[in-house]
Design an enzyme around this catalytic site. Structure first.
Site, PDB file in Angstrom:
ATOM      1  N   SER A   8      -4.189  -1.955  -1.582  1.00  0.00           N
ATOM      2  CA  SER A   8      -3.939  -1.863  -2.909  1.00  0.00           C
ATOM      3  C   SER A   8      -2.855  -2.657  -3.382  1.00  0.00           C
ATOM      4  CB  SER A   8      -3.757  -0.380  -3.450  1.00  0.00           C
ATOM      5  OG  SER A   8      -2.529   0.035  -2.872  1.00  0.00           O
ATOM      6  N   ASP A  68      -0.247  -2.315   9.573  1.00  0.00           N
ATOM      7  CA  ASP A  68       1.057  -1.690   8.795  1.00  0.00           C
ATOM      8  C   ASP A  68       1.235  -0.301   9.191  1.00  0.00           C
ATOM      9  OD1 ASP A  68      -1.467  -0.434   7.918  1.00  0.00           O
ATOM     10  OD2 ASP A  68      -1.192  -1.344   5.968  1.00  0.00           O
ATOM     11  N   THR A  69       0.449   0.164   9.722  1.00  0.00           N
ATOM     12  CA  THR A  69       1.035   1.821  10.435  1.00  0.00           C
ATOM     13  C   THR A  69       1.864   1.591  11.585  1.00  0.00           C
ATOM     14  OG1 THR A  69      -1.274   2.669   9.841  1.00  0.00           O
ATOM     15  CG2 THR A  69       0.240   3.827  11.027  1.00  0.00           C
TER      16      THR A  69
END
Length: 482
Positions: free
Chosen positions: A12, A235-236
């Site tokens: 997002s 990203d995690t």
């Protein structure tokens, strides 16, 4: 070099963040922020990958304008989505978004050729219809045949900046194509897809030096001299690296998705783990993220979007504080919430179908989501203890959800254990500390986590009693069977 820039792009939004280490304290400065979303074209969902590249360039121009003439740079994004490149390095097709509906029924088709049990035993990756394995299975055979290279999204952005083609391992593991034993692409799964191993670039570990920013980009756009470092591009994976985890603690990387799990040095790909739909994503420095995907803040993001964003996330949480708790609940991981036409109506329909009060107001909708997320965390935390045969004493929430005081307190209340919230910038921190380790300013990830713990506020939430909690749990369990 003491300028390290993280390019951190989520589903997002995205941003460029500078990290500076001075006298053992790490500070962050946001240089540039931009929105991100997929768009629908002729019934399919695509990312605007050129827009993301342009935003990186704009962020680097802003860095140069602030006097940053040299830096290291690392990129992380979401997982599973990929780019097909022809022999000239041009895209064969625009980049599909994982919420595209083309894979809705594909798992059943793949199971006719190779069993889910065999796939899990090989890869340790949970069955999700949007995994790259399934996306490639339904992708045009003609386009795949044209593909000289298949890169995931952050790999492609590195390529645009350096000309270097890689498949970074933390993100590559989410393709559900890597074999845990060989630590390479699995021959049987590639054969199923009619893809050659050579169509994937070299598997690359976090910390690898990818060389300098393309000189032509520096000259064309007046950019800093950048040394590109391969970070944990999922990203995690970066968020977990940026979490100052305590012994016997689990984590939740809380953003669009809530990723709940523990860090391990060995995968756990038992049939029991498969049946519970846990995944073994590869981490940096020889680790695995044994975790569960939970439909996270996507739920409230969509509700807010449908309300034309007239409430901030903080205002929705404030409205939820004033509502009756545990009045209406939803099963957050129900596929109906993955990409519904209208999230508000989907939540209301789910509540009506299960005989619960229908949430009408913005506060009631938000409270329904936060209560349901907290109960989901309890369900999966208990499950995680059983899977790993270990006691989990606390929970560390990192990412944007760490800012949500109501959700953090509800989670502590529901799980009956201390919750530590923060840092909110864990993903950018994990990205930056890999750059620092690679460049020698930090020795290893243990030192990095100690520095993060000292440098950023971590808020503690102590559990409080919940009235009639047994009754709430009973309703929750009934809902899971509904």
């Amino acid at each position: 070099m003491n300028n390290h820039i993280a390019v951190d792009i989520g589903a997002s939004s995205g941003r460029l963040v500078r990290g500076i280490l001075k006298e053992g304290i790490l500070t962050l400065e946001e240089l540039h922020r931009f929105s991100n979303s997929f768009t629908e074209q002729e019934g399919s969902c695509f990312w605007d990958i050129d827009y993301l590249f342009e935003q990186i360039i704009i962020g680097l121009q802003k860095a140069k304008a602030q006097g940053i003439t040299a830096c290291t740079l690392g990129i992380d994004t979401w997982a599973v989505d990929y780019v097909l490149l022809d022999a000239e390095g041009h895209r064969v097709q625009e980049v599909y978004a994982y919420r595209d509906r083309r894979t809705d029924l594909v798992m059943e088709e793949v199971a006719k050729h190779i069993s889910p049990q065999t796939i899990y035993e090989k890869t340790g990756i949970q069955q999700l219809s949007f995994n790259t394995l399934y996306q490639l299975y339904v992708h045009s055979e003609e386009e795949i045949a044209k593909a000289d290279q298949i890169l995931l999204v952050p790999d492609y952005l590195y390529y645009r900046l350096t000309g270097c083609k890689i498949n970074e391992v933390t993100n590559a593991s989410t393709t559900q194509l890597l074999n845990l034993d060989s630590r390479d692409f699995d021959d049987d799964l590639l054969s199923l897809l009619n893809i050659k191993k050579e169509q994937f670039a070299t598997l690359t570990e976090p910390g690898s030096d990818l060389g300098p920013l393309d000189e032509s980009l520096i000259q064309q756009y007046d950019l800093p001299e950048c040394q590109l470092i391969c970070v944990a591009t999922h990203d995690t994976a970066s968020a977990v690296l940026g979490a100052p985890l305590q012994k016997a603690s689990a984590y939740i990387s809380s953003g669009t998705w809530s990723l709940l799990g523990v860090e391990r040095t060995q995968p756990l790909n038992s049939m029991k783990a498969m049946e519970a739909n846990y995944t073994n994503e590869w981490g940096a420095y020889g680790t695995y993220r044994f975790l569960k995907n939970v439909m996270g803040l996507w739920l409230i993001q969509e509700v807010r979007r449908l309300m034309n964003e007239r409430y901030s996330f903080a205002e929705l949480a404030e409205l939820a504080w004033g509502e009756e708790g545990f009045r209406s609940l939803i099963s957050c991981n129900d596929p109906r919430f993955l990409n519904p036409t209208n999230m508000i109506e989907e939540i209301r329909s789910a509540c009506a179908e299960s005989g619960q009060p229908v949430p009408e107001t913005p506060g009631q909708l938000a409270r329904c989501i936060f209560d349901s997320l907290a109960l989901s965390y309890l369900t999966y935390l208990v499950e995680l203890e059983k899977m790993t045969e270990s006691l989990i004493e606390g929970l560390q929430i990192v990412g944007g959800g760490a800012n949500n005081t109501l959700l953090c307190q509800l989670t502590a209340d529901v799980i009956g254990r201390e919750v530590k919230a923060g840092p909110t910038e864990a993903t950018a921190l994990g990205n930056i500390v890999v750059q620092m380790i690679s460049s020698g300013s930090i020795s290893d990830i243990n030192e990095a986590r100690d520095i993060i713990d000292k440098s950023f506020e971590i808020k503690s939430y102590i559990p409080r009693p919940i009235a009639h909690f047994e009754s709430i749990l009973s309703r929750w369990k009934d809902l899971q069977r509904f």
